[in-house]
Structures are given as structure tokens and as C-alpha cells.
Design an enzyme around this catalytic site. Structure first.
Site, PDB file in Angstrom:
ATOM      1  N   GLU A 145       0.862  -1.193   0.000  1.00 36.19           N
ATOM      2  CA  GLU A 145       0.000   0.000   0.000  1.00 36.19           C
ATOM      3  C   GLU A 145       0.889   1.230   0.000  1.00 36.19           C
ATOM      4  O   GLU A 145       1.997   1.184   0.537  1.00 36.19           O
ATOM      5  CB  GLU A 145      -0.835   0.058   1.288  1.00 36.19           C
ATOM      6  CG  GLU A 145      -1.834  -1.046   1.425  1.00 36.19           C
ATOM      7  CD  GLU A 145      -2.462  -1.045   2.825  1.00 36.19           C
ATOM      8  OE1 GLU A 145      -2.537   0.017   3.460  1.00 36.19           O
ATOM      9  OE2 GLU A 145      -2.848  -2.134   3.249  1.00 36.19           O
ATOM     10  N   LYS A 160       2.495   4.522   1.351  1.00 37.03           N
ATOM     11  CA  LYS A 160       2.675   5.080   2.700  1.00 37.03           C
ATOM     12  C   LYS A 160       2.379   6.574   2.612  1.00 37.03           C
ATOM     13  O   LYS A 160       3.127   7.338   2.008  1.00 37.03           O
ATOM     14  CB  LYS A 160       4.093   4.836   3.226  1.00 37.03           C
ATOM     15  CG  LYS A 160       4.271   5.259   4.687  1.00 37.03           C
ATOM     16  CD  LYS A 160       5.639   4.843   5.212  1.00 37.03           C
ATOM     17  CE  LYS A 160       5.768   4.890   6.731  1.00 37.03           C
ATOM     18  NZ  LYS A 160       5.424   6.116   7.397  1.00 37.03           N
ATOM     19  N   ARG A 171      -1.673   9.395  11.655  1.00 34.38           N
ATOM     20  CA  ARG A 171      -2.495   8.217  11.873  1.00 34.38           C
ATOM     21  C   ARG A 171      -3.739   8.578  12.679  1.00 34.38           C
ATOM     22  O   ARG A 171      -3.667   9.362  13.619  1.00 34.38           O
ATOM     23  CB  ARG A 171      -1.659   7.201  12.650  1.00 34.38           C
ATOM     24  CG  ARG A 171      -2.263   5.836  12.763  1.00 34.38           C
ATOM     25  CD  ARG A 171      -1.177   4.909  13.255  1.00 34.38           C
ATOM     26  NE  ARG A 171      -1.598   3.542  13.356  1.00 34.38           N
ATOM     27  CZ  ARG A 171      -0.764   2.505  13.268  1.00 34.38           C
ATOM     28  NH1 ARG A 171       0.513   2.697  13.042  1.00 34.38           N
ATOM     29  NH2 ARG A 171      -1.199   1.282  13.389  1.00 34.38           N
ATOM     30  N   ARG A 231      -1.955   8.945  16.922  1.00 37.73           N
ATOM     31  CA  ARG A 231      -0.914   7.910  17.041  1.00 37.73           C
ATOM     32  C   ARG A 231      -0.464   7.743  18.483  1.00 37.73           C
ATOM     33  O   ARG A 231      -0.163   6.653  18.927  1.00 37.73           O
ATOM     34  CB  ARG A 231       0.271   8.324  16.169  1.00 37.73           C
ATOM     35  CG  ARG A 231       1.579   7.615  16.464  1.00 37.73           C
ATOM     36  CD  ARG A 231       2.141   7.012  15.282  1.00 37.73           C
ATOM     37  NE  ARG A 231       3.437   6.387  15.378  1.00 37.73           N
ATOM     38  CZ  ARG A 231       4.046   5.866  16.417  1.00 37.73           C
ATOM     39  NH1 ARG A 231       3.495   5.903  17.605  1.00 37.73           N
ATOM     40  NH2 ARG A 231       5.218   5.287  16.289  1.00 37.73           N
ATOM     41  N   GLU A 254      -4.761   6.676   7.646  1.00 33.59           N
ATOM     42  CA  GLU A 254      -3.855   7.830   7.651  1.00 33.59           C
ATOM     43  C   GLU A 254      -4.612   9.006   7.044  1.00 33.59           C
ATOM     44  O   GLU A 254      -5.182   8.893   5.961  1.00 33.59           O
ATOM     45  CB  GLU A 254      -2.613   7.486   6.818  1.00 33.59           C
ATOM     46  CG  GLU A 254      -1.534   8.530   6.855  1.00 33.59           C
ATOM     47  CD  GLU A 254      -0.545   8.373   8.036  1.00 33.59           C
ATOM     48  OE1 GLU A 254      -0.801   7.557   8.954  1.00 33.59           O
ATOM     49  OE2 GLU A 254       0.464   9.092   8.025  1.00 33.59           O
ATOM     50  N   PHE A 293      -6.756   1.772   6.469  1.00 36.68           N
ATOM     51  CA  PHE A 293      -5.881   0.669   6.063  1.00 36.68           C
ATOM     52  C   PHE A 293      -6.003  -0.576   6.926  1.00 36.68           C
ATOM     53  O   PHE A 293      -5.418  -1.601   6.604  1.00 36.68           O
ATOM     54  CB  PHE A 293      -4.416   1.117   5.941  1.00 36.68           C
ATOM     55  CG  PHE A 293      -3.819   1.753   7.177  1.00 36.68           C
ATOM     56  CD1 PHE A 293      -3.555   1.002   8.310  1.00 36.68           C
ATOM     57  CD2 PHE A 293      -3.488   3.103   7.183  1.00 36.68           C
ATOM     58  CE1 PHE A 293      -2.997   1.569   9.438  1.00 36.68           C
ATOM     59  CE2 PHE A 293      -2.923   3.690   8.313  1.00 36.68           C
ATOM     60  CZ  PHE A 293      -2.680   2.914   9.439  1.00 36.68           C
ATOM     61  N   ARG A 346       6.384  -3.325  17.015  1.00 35.45           N
ATOM     62  CA  ARG A 346       7.006  -3.216  15.704  1.00 35.45           C
ATOM     63  C   ARG A 346       7.321  -4.630  15.270  1.00 35.45           C
ATOM     64  O   ARG A 346       7.820  -5.428  16.062  1.00 35.45           O
ATOM     65  CB  ARG A 346       8.297  -2.416  15.836  1.00 35.45           C
ATOM     66  CG  ARG A 346       8.550  -1.456  14.703  1.00 35.45           C
ATOM     67  CD  ARG A 346       9.737  -0.580  14.981  1.00 35.45           C
ATOM     68  NE  ARG A 346       9.365   0.720  15.523  1.00 35.45           N
ATOM     69  CZ  ARG A 346       8.823   1.698  14.816  1.00 35.45           C
ATOM     70  NH1 ARG A 346       8.592   1.556  13.522  1.00 35.45           N
ATOM     71  NH2 ARG A 346       8.520   2.846  15.380  1.00 35.45           N
ATOM     72  N   LYS A 375       8.237  -1.030   6.186  1.00 37.75           N
ATOM     73  CA  LYS A 375       8.087   0.271   5.509  1.00 37.75           C
ATOM     74  C   LYS A 375       9.299   0.570   4.638  1.00 37.75           C
ATOM     75  O   LYS A 375      10.436   0.263   5.007  1.00 37.75           O
ATOM     76  CB  LYS A 375       7.877   1.378   6.532  1.00 37.75           C
ATOM     77  CG  LYS A 375       8.987   1.575   7.532  1.00 37.75           C
ATOM     78  CD  LYS A 375       8.692   2.797   8.399  1.00 37.75           C
ATOM     79  CE  LYS A 375       9.604   2.866   9.585  1.00 37.75           C
ATOM     80  NZ  LYS A 375       9.456   4.031  10.414  1.00 37.75           N
TER      81      LYS A 375
HETATM   82  P1  ATP Z   1       7.050   7.275  10.604  1.00 38.76           P
HETATM   83  O1  ATP Z   1       7.999   8.062  11.424  1.00 38.76           O
HETATM   84  O2  ATP Z   1       7.637   6.648   9.412  1.00 38.76           O
HETATM   85  O3  ATP Z   1       5.734   7.906  10.384  1.00 38.76           O
HETATM   86  P2  ATP Z   1       6.135   5.769  12.777  1.00 38.76           P
HETATM   87  O4  ATP Z   1       7.178   5.526  13.797  1.00 38.76           O
HETATM   88  O5  ATP Z   1       5.077   6.777  13.061  1.00 38.76           O
HETATM   89  O6  ATP Z   1       6.843   6.058  11.432  1.00 38.76           O
HETATM   90  P3  ATP Z   1       6.059   3.326  11.474  1.00 38.76           P
HETATM   91  O7  ATP Z   1       5.744   2.014  12.006  1.00 38.76           O
HETATM   92  O8  ATP Z   1       7.474   3.555  11.256  1.00 38.76           O
HETATM   93  O9  ATP Z   1       5.459   4.418  12.450  1.00 38.76           O
HETATM   94  O10 ATP Z   1       5.259   3.552  10.144  1.00 38.76           O
HETATM   95  C1  ATP Z   1       3.924   3.313  10.167  1.00 38.76           C
HETATM   96  C2  ATP Z   1       3.203   4.630  10.058  1.00 38.76           C
HETATM   97  O11 ATP Z   1       2.987   4.938   8.691  1.00 38.76           O
HETATM   98  C3  ATP Z   1       1.832   4.470  10.634  1.00 38.76           C
HETATM   99  O12 ATP Z   1       1.865   4.887  11.993  1.00 38.76           O
HETATM  100  C4  ATP Z   1       0.950   5.345   9.814  1.00 38.76           C
HETATM  101  O13 ATP Z   1       0.822   6.591  10.448  1.00 38.76           O
HETATM  102  C5  ATP Z   1       1.725   5.563   8.536  1.00 38.76           C
HETATM  103  N1  ATP Z   1       1.069   5.003   7.326  1.00 38.76           N
HETATM  104  C6  ATP Z   1       0.916   5.664   6.167  1.00 38.76           C
HETATM  105  N2  ATP Z   1       0.328   4.909   5.244  1.00 38.76           N
HETATM  106  C7  ATP Z   1       0.086   3.704   5.807  1.00 38.76           C
HETATM  107  C8  ATP Z   1      -0.500   2.489   5.344  1.00 38.76           C
HETATM  108  N3  ATP Z   1      -0.959   2.349   4.107  1.00 38.76           N
HETATM  109  N4  ATP Z   1      -0.559   1.455   6.223  1.00 38.76           N
HETATM  110  C9  ATP Z   1      -0.092   1.573   7.479  1.00 38.76           C
HETATM  111  N5  ATP Z   1       0.474   2.696   7.974  1.00 38.76           N
HETATM  112  C10 ATP Z   1       0.566   3.762   7.151  1.00 38.76           C
END
Ligand code: ATP
Length: 582
Positions: free
Chosen positions: A246, A248, A253, A268, A298, A338, A414, A420
């Protein structure tokens, strides 16, 4: 339990600078607590009267608290404020004034909690007066040490620095004699984010009760998070030869909790953000065809005229707390759903991702401008990943999320069920690092103007529930950013190193670990100076040439910062990445 007894524990907790001692003191406190009061105690030790996701704020400014203290101890507001400035803490001012009065403090924990809840509940006309009178009446019934801590609660300055993991360890130790039940308690906490509820269930129904906890609409779920890998080939090794991909989206979130017409949104970092996004709330009512639901997506600002996604800097304007309706019109959001976690009374997190996705598709109305489903492609090959990745980037998105088709939803963790891939600039790390501000260096030269000249930042050691240092940042912030850090740190300044911070470096002053910054660095190096991931040879990890990407204080708690094990993985991936490029 008498509140006075709890206040004595506050004193002990405040006096320690070691996490193990925190656990020891807390477990003794919990041993003395009844099942009826343990929930309230779990909130009170974190300076709250309800779980942090409930928008219950006592909502009193310094001058209001000073007025209440003055009225309780026959002083004027100005006299109290003068003493407060001298002592540097409102609680200390209250304690000193309370000494001269003959209050014994016979209130129970439950009575104090109830009185604080009542103060939080006042609204409408005359709120200020009612809050001041109620706090004054409460203080009059407290002994000096209790008054000290109660006066700090409305201001959010009760800084005991107790993390959620520390509370869970202590609960296990108090009832079970060791910390071995922490993972089971943590699992229940990941599903409900409510320490008080978990503690009460444990005290009333034992570990069997804890194991039977499921998701509850209205209690936010701690989010599933993604792992990073250096290449598409590596990802395929983990995901198998059929997986979902999917885009990103680079927004924020949103977790949607819907029960009939009642809709609540959580960020988040699990704050209740329902009021900030009326467009999403009404979109959910229209577009989601189910009685009760917990789903995640998101939110990203979107230009409906040109069908383009707007950059994060635009999207984030929607998180300001003023002009909400006006901004909703000016910058409409689209929520790309999502994942589906709960449907019509059932926790479905244990179903495989592909089934949850099908259910998600079945409940979202097509053609709704605000609530849409994220695009999903089922892929099989590395070349398909890079094609989709390039497509997503060219549309202004952040990269891709790859998802394992048969994986359950893993709350609060995680894992390689989600991988990602983010856009990264040549020569840089494959991802940014989220750091917490731990200390501040005073500004010299031109920087005196801002108060702040540099920052000591750290990451989170989730095994030890500690913050460890990883970098000093002195350049790369704009004047505006320095001003913002100065403003934030003024409120978070503390007199000594917090118990959960491990550092060899002494900044000009320490701050409560709270503000998360997203940092890009050129490289991660081994370092004898920093405590992050320090091994038996005394070598830790450090960021080389760090620069600020953005503030994440609105959507990440300190414990959501990058962890030590992630930094070690990023360090190792640098080599894989460089070898791949050769
Ligand atoms: P980042 O700093 O990259 O936003 P994070 O620490 O908030 O990361 P990660 O697990 O690294 O969290 O990345 C997942 C984040 O990506 C999710 O918290 C969400 O906010 C975002 N996101 C965007 N698109 C999607 C998707 N299609 N599916 C899941 N998460 C997504």
C-alpha cells in the site's frame, strides 16, 4: 488508603534517580492498595485522574492555583505567586504555607480523586470561580505533603517520571513476587491503553481476567508498527512470495472508534482528537456501514480540484487547536483506511490481514470524499515493489508499506508483518530517527536571544524503560525552531536528571523527556560518549550530522521515539545499503 500515605510514597518516588528503586517503591505502594483504589492510584501517580486518552483535564492556570492556595492559607494571590517564583514549584509554595495550618489530612485516595474529577468537570459560566473554590476546599483538608503534590496536579507539574512499563513491572512484582507477568499485563495494556483498568482487572480477577481482556470501543489500541529493511529482496525473504503493498501516506495516523452514532478519534499517541476533525467524524457517520467499529487510517490533506496529496507541512496545519471549522473547509482531509480491528461487537485482531482487509472493504461506502480505502496491490516480486514504490513517490507520497497477508494485528509492537520503505536521500540513512529532548544547552552569542543554543537528545531503551543519549544538536534548527524549543523547554525544565534518563553528559539543564523530534542524520557511528546501546566495551551509538526534520510532539509520546534496537538495526543496515549500491 489515606491520601496522606500516597503522598508519602510520592515523596519517596520523587527522591530517587534510579528506575529499579522506582519499581521497588511502586510495588510496595501497590501491595498496600485495595482492588477498589488501585485504578485511581495508577492514574494519580502519573498526575492524572483518568486514563490519559480521556479528555479530562483539570484545566487550571498558575494564577488560578495560586488563588486557591492563597484562599486556603489566608494569603493573597500575589504573595503565593511570589513564593512560587522563589521556590520554582507551586507544590513547594503550597507545602510551606500549609505548614502553619493545622490540617491533618484525613481524606482517602478515593475522596481526593473524586474532588479533582469534580474540578475537571466544571464548565460554562463561572467555571474559574468554581474551580478555585473547589481546589481551595480540597487543600484545606490536606496535610502539607499532600497539599504539595495535589497543587502540582492541575498544572501538570507532578513530575515523578513514571513510565507505563515501570507501572506494569511494579504491578507484577507486587502481586506475583517477580516481574515475569509484565508481558501478559502489557498485552492487555496494548489492547486498552488504560493502566488503571488493567491494574483493577488484575487485582479483581487475577491473571485469568487479564488474559480475557479484548479491545473495547472507546479505549484506544496501541498501534501496530512497521520494521525497516534495506532492500526489496530482504523484504521478500520475510514476507514470502505473495504480500500486500500500500502507499505510505505522509499524514497522521487516526484510529476511528464508532459505536452507533458515537464516533471518537485517537491520534498515534492515543490522545482523543475527536474535536479537531469534525470532517472525519461526519465522514465516518456517512461512510461506515457497521454498528460498531475500530479502524485505522492515515489522514492527509488533499486538494479535491487537482487530486493531489499535499505535503506533510500542509496536513499538519489541521492539528492546530483553533479555527477548527474554518480549517476543515480550507484544508479538507481524506482518511485512507488501512486496517480493521473490531467489527460489530467482535475483536478481529486475530484474523489474518487479508480477511480483515476484505471486511474493511465491505463496510466502507464507495464515493465518499472523506473516508476512502487505501489502495492495495497484491505483489510477488522485487521488481513489482520498486515499480509501485516509484509510482507512489511520483505522486508525492512517502513510500510503501508492505504487509504480510496472513498476519494478525499486533497491537503495540514493531514487527516484520509490516515493512516500511521510505523515500530517502542518497547517502543518508534509510530512515529518520525519532529522538526525545533530554537536556538543553543555553545559547551563546547570537543564540542568547532564544535561550536555547543546543539540545541533548536521546532515544528509548524499551528493554530497560530508559532514555539514553544519542546526539547533541547545535545546528540545523531555524530561528523559529529554536524559539519553539525554548518555549517548550521552559515548561519542562527539571532540577535534576530524571530517574529514567541514563547519560554521561550534563547539559545546562534537564527537561522532562516529552518532546519528540524527527531527525535525519548522515550516519550512525559507534561512540564512547553516548549511552544509547552501550556495550561491555563502553561503546554506544551516535548520530552523525543530525538535523531536524520535524517536531513530532503532537503525535508521538516519548516512549514512541526510536528504540535502541532499531538504531542498532539501522546501524547494521548502513553497511548492507552501501554494499547494495556498489
Ligand atoms: P514514521 O515516522 O515513518 O511515520 P512511525 O514511527 O510513526 O513512522 P512506522 O511504524 O514507522 O510508524 O510507520 C507506520 C506509520 O505509517 C503508521 O503509523 C501510519 O501513520 C503511517 N502510514 C501511512 N500509510 C500507511 C499504510 N498504508 N498502512 C499503514 N500505515 C501507514
Amino acid at each position: 488508603m489515606q491520601f496522606k500515605t500516597l503522598a508519602e510514597y510520592y515523596e519517596k518516588l520523587e527522591g530517587t534517580s534510579k528506575r529499579l528503586e522506582l519499581i521497588d517503591i511502586l510495588s510496595k505502594l501497590f501491595k498496600e492498595s485495595s482492588a477498589e483504589e488501585i485504578g485511581k492510584i495508577c492514574y494519580l501517580i502519573q498526575g492524572r485522574v483518568a486514563p490519559f486518552f480521556e479528555p479530562i483535564e483539570i484545566g487550571m492556570a498558575e494564577s488560578m492555583v495560586a488563588q486557591a492556595i492563597g484562599r486556603a492559607y489566608d494569603k493573597s494571590k500575589d504573595e503565593v505567586l511570589k513564593l512560587y517564583r522563589h521556590k520554582g514549584n507551586m507544590g513547594l509554595a503550597a507545602q510551606e504555607l500549609a505548614q502553619k495550618h493545622k490540617h491533618h489530612g484525613e481524606l482517602s485516595v478515593g475522596e481526593v480523586s473524586e474532588a479533582l474529577l469534580k474540578i475537571a468537570g466544571f464548565s460554562g459560566e463561572g467555571t474559574v470561580g468554581k474551580k478555585v473554590s473547589a481546589l481551595c476546599e480540597l487543600l484545606k483538608k490536606l496535610d502539607p505533603i499532600s497539599a504539595k503534590h495535589v497543587a502540582n496536579i492541575p498544572l501538570g507539574t507532578l513530575r515523578l517520571g513514571i513510565g507505563d512499563a515501570t507501572v506494569l513491572d511494579s504491578l507484577s512484582l507486587s502481586k506475583h513476587g517477580d516481574k515475569s507477568l509484565r508481558p501478559i499485563l502489557e498485552d492487555a495494556y496494548n489492547k486498552t491503553s488504560d493502566l488503571g483498568f488493567v491494574a483493577e482487572t488484575y487485582f479483581k480477577k487475577g491473571i485469568a481476567g487479564i488474559k480475557s481482556i479484548e479491545l473495547i470501543v472507546g479505549k484506544p489500541v496501541r498501534p501496530a508498527l512497521a520494521e525497516r529493511l534495506p532492500s526489496a529482496d530482504e523484504a521478500i525473504k520475510r514476507l514470502g512470495n505473495e504480500f500486500a503493498a500500500e502507499p505510505k501516506f505522509d499524514g497522521f495516523r487516526v484510529a476511528v472508534h464508532k459505536n452507533g452514532e458515537k464516533v471518537e478519534l485517537f491520534s498515534r499517541n492515543l490522545e482523543n482528537t475527536t474535536h479537531a476533525f469534525p470532517d472525519i467524524v461526519s465522514g465516518v457517520r456517512k461512510a461506515i456501514n457497521a454498528k460498531s467499529v475500530i479502524l485505522e487510517g492515515e489522514a492527509i490533506a488533499y486538494n479535491p480540484d487537482t487530486s493531489e496529496f499535499l505535503p506533510f507541512q500542509e496536513t499538519t496545519k489541521r492539528r492546530r487547536k483553533y479555527k477548527i471549522e474554518e480549517m476543515a473547509k480550507k484544508l479538507p482531509l481524506v482518511l485512507f483506511a488501512f486496517d480493521l480491528l473490531y467489527l460489530n461487537g467482535r475483536d478481529i485482531t486475530q484474523k489474518p490481514y487479508k480477511e480483515r482487509r476484505k471486511l474493511l472493504e465491505s463496510i466502507i461506502a464507495r464515493e465518499n470524499p472523506t473516508i476512502r480505502i487505501s489502495e492495495e496491490r497484491v505483489l510477488h516480486k522485487a521488481s513489482e515493489i520498486s515499480d509501485f514504490f516509484n509510482e507512489a513517490i511520483s505522486e508525492g507520497l512517502e513510500g510503501l508499506m508492505l504487509k504480510k497477508l496472513d498476519s494478525p494485528y499486533i497491537a503495540g509492537g514493531r514487527g516484520f508483518h509490516w515493512i516500511k520503505f521510505k523515500r530517502s536521500q542518497a547517502g543518508q540513512l534509510t530512515d529518520s530517527v525519532d529522538c526525545v529532548i533530554l537536556g538543553v544547552y543555553r545559547g551563546k552569542g547570537k543564540r542568547t536571544e532564544f535561550g536555547v543554543g543546543g539540545l541533548l537528545v536521546g532515544i528509548y531503551d524499551d528493554k530497560k524503560d530508559e532514555f539514553v543519549t544519542v546526539s547533541r544538536i547545535g545546528t540545523g534548527l531555524t530561528d523559529e525552531e529554536f524559539r519553539k524549543v525554548d518555549e517548550l523547554s521552559k515548561h519542562l525544565k527539571i532540577a535534576h536528571k530524571p530517574a529514567r534518563v541514563s547519560s554521561d553528559i550534563e547539559p545546562s539543564f534537564w527537561v522532562e523527556p516529552k518532546v519528540v523530534l524527527e531527525i535525519y542524520a548522515d550516519e550512525i557511528t559507534r561512540s564512547p560518549i553516548h549511552t544509547a546501546g552501550r556495550d561491555k566495551d563502553g561503546l554506544g551509538y551516535a548520530l552523525r550530522f543530525p538535523r531536524l526534520v520535524k517536531f513530532r510532539e503532537a503525535d508521538k509520546r516519548a516512549e514512541d521515539a526510536t528504540t535502541v534496537s532499531e538504531v542498532i538495526k539501522l546501524y547494521n543496515q548502513q553497511f548492507a545499503h552501501r554494499n547494495n549500491k556498489k
